[in-house]
Design a protein around this motif. Structure first.
Motif, short mmCIF file in Angstrom:
data_model
loop_
_atom_site.label_atom_id
_atom_site.label_comp_id
_atom_site.label_asym_id
_atom_site.label_seq_id
_atom_site.Cartn_x
_atom_site.Cartn_y
_atom_site.Cartn_z
N GLU A 137 47.29 -41.64 13.56
CA GLU A 137 47.68 -41.81 14.77
C GLU A 137 49.47 -41.62 14.67
N ASP A 138 50.09 -42.76 14.78
CA ASP A 138 51.62 -42.61 14.65
C ASP A 138 52.18 -43.41 13.51
N ARG A 139 51.30 -43.29 12.54
CA ARG A 139 51.51 -43.80 11.21
C ARG A 139 51.70 -42.63 10.17
N TYR A 140 52.91 -43.07 9.43
CA TYR A 140 53.29 -41.95 8.30
C TYR A 140 53.32 -42.62 7.11
N VAL A 161 48.02 -25.99 3.21
CA VAL A 161 47.47 -26.86 4.34
C VAL A 161 48.25 -26.48 5.67
N ASP A 162 47.87 -26.66 6.70
CA ASP A 162 48.56 -26.56 8.14
C ASP A 162 49.54 -27.73 8.18
N TYR A 163 50.57 -27.49 7.98
CA TYR A 163 51.79 -28.73 8.13
C TYR A 163 51.78 -29.24 9.63
N ARG A 164 51.09 -28.67 10.56
CA ARG A 164 51.15 -29.18 12.01
C ARG A 164 50.57 -30.43 12.17
N PRO A 224 54.36 -35.32 16.63
CA PRO A 224 54.17 -34.41 17.74
C PRO A 224 55.28 -33.68 18.54
N GLY A 225 55.12 -32.54 18.28
CA GLY A 225 56.49 -31.81 19.04
C GLY A 225 57.71 -31.39 18.07
N GLU A 226 57.52 -32.04 16.79
CA GLU A 226 58.69 -31.86 15.92
C GLU A 226 58.29 -30.69 15.04
N SER A 227 59.62 -30.00 14.90
CA SER A 227 59.25 -28.79 14.08
C SER A 227 59.90 -28.75 12.72
N GLU A 228 59.37 -27.87 11.77
CA GLU A 228 59.94 -27.99 10.56
C GLU A 228 61.38 -27.14 10.71
N ASP A 229 62.01 -27.39 9.52
CA ASP A 229 63.34 -26.53 9.52
C ASP A 229 63.31 -25.28 8.83
N PHE A 230 61.88 -24.76 8.89
CA PHE A 230 61.72 -23.40 8.45
C PHE A 230 60.52 -23.04 9.19
N ALA A 231 60.31 -21.40 9.18
CA ALA A 231 59.19 -21.00 9.80
C ALA A 231 58.17 -20.67 8.83
N LEU A 278 51.51 -31.16 15.75
CA LEU A 278 50.34 -31.20 16.91
C LEU A 278 50.29 -33.01 17.32
N SER A 279 49.88 -33.04 18.63
CA SER A 279 49.64 -34.43 19.03
C SER A 279 48.63 -34.88 18.07
N TRP A 280 48.38 -36.46 17.88
CA TRP A 280 47.45 -36.89 17.09
C TRP A 280 46.01 -36.55 17.63
N SER A 281 45.66 -36.52 19.28
CA SER A 281 44.45 -36.14 19.32
C SER A 281 44.09 -34.77 18.96
N ASP A 282 45.01 -33.82 19.14
CA ASP A 282 44.69 -32.58 18.90
C ASP A 282 44.33 -32.23 17.33
N SER A 283 45.28 -33.03 16.88
CA SER A 283 45.12 -33.03 15.19
C SER A 283 43.92 -33.35 14.66
N LEU A 284 43.40 -34.66 15.22
CA LEU A 284 42.08 -35.12 14.96
C LEU A 284 41.14 -34.33 15.39
N ALA A 285 41.14 -33.95 16.56
CA ALA A 285 40.10 -33.13 17.04
C ALA A 285 39.83 -31.82 16.30
N SER A 286 40.83 -31.01 16.04
CA SER A 286 40.77 -29.63 15.39
C SER A 286 40.20 -29.95 13.70
N SER A 287 40.95 -31.05 13.10
CA SER A 287 40.35 -31.03 11.80
C SER A 287 39.02 -31.70 11.60
N THR A 288 38.63 -32.58 12.46
CA THR A 288 37.08 -32.89 12.53
C THR A 288 36.27 -32.04 12.86
#
Length: 161
Positions: free
Chosen positions: A65-68, A109-112, A117-124, A135-145
């Motif tokens: 979720e919103d926990r790091y 791994v895919d750092y997304r 959500p919406g924040e970008s790495e400082d490298f490409a 990714l948004s939490w829901s998109d991340s959880l859904a795709s990884s699940t």
């Protein structure tokens, strides 16, 4: 915690610095890393408003979720590099092998999944040049699940043969 034997060495990924490499074969679907020694998580807003925590954000990963988590001591798991075509699947702090991985494989791994959500790495991305944006939490959880379910279905089907 990193489960298979491994070593840290210069990454094969341009500009990545060091990487985490396997010293033994890891079968598809097996866990490569698992959460360990995490005594606290932080909300993104908490990190953003605290100068002390914000200074450590480079060593963060979204766990759920919103926990790091913050790992300012830079454990070896932090040497896993990014790829849009990773060989490891990040799912709720665990990294699963997406295929049979031989010794010498650099884990990616895919750092997304790890970014806010919406924040970008400082490298490409080194291969595509694409920006790596969380990714948004829901998109991340859904795709990884989905990816984990497909991986386990495949590896279980292979074991049943």
């Amino acid at each position: 915690m990193i489960l298979p034997r491994y070593h840290i060495a210069d990454s094969a990924i341009k500009g990545a610095g060091k990487g985490l490499f396997l010293d033994e074969t890891v079968a598809a679907g097996r866990i490569i890393t698992a959460p360990d020694g995490i005594d606290r998580t932080f909300r993104h807003a908490e990190i953003s408003t605290s100068p002390e925590l914000k200074a450590q954000f480079h060593a963060s990963a979204r766990w759920f979720e919103d926990r790091y988590t913050l790992s300012p001591d830079w454990p070896d798991e932090c040497y896993i590099n990014h790829s849009f075509a990773p060989n490891g699947l990040w799912h709720l702090g665990f990294v699963f092998a997406l295929a049979d991985l031989p010794p010498g494989t650099e884990i990616t791994v895919d750092y997304r999944h790890l970014l806010p959500p919406g924040e970008s790495e400082d490298f490409a991305d080194s291969l595509t040049g694409e920006i790596i944006t969380g990714l948004s939490w829901s998109d991340s959880l859904a795709s990884s699940t989905r990816a984990l379910a497909e991986l386990l279905d495949t590896t279980n089907a292979d074991r049943d043969v």
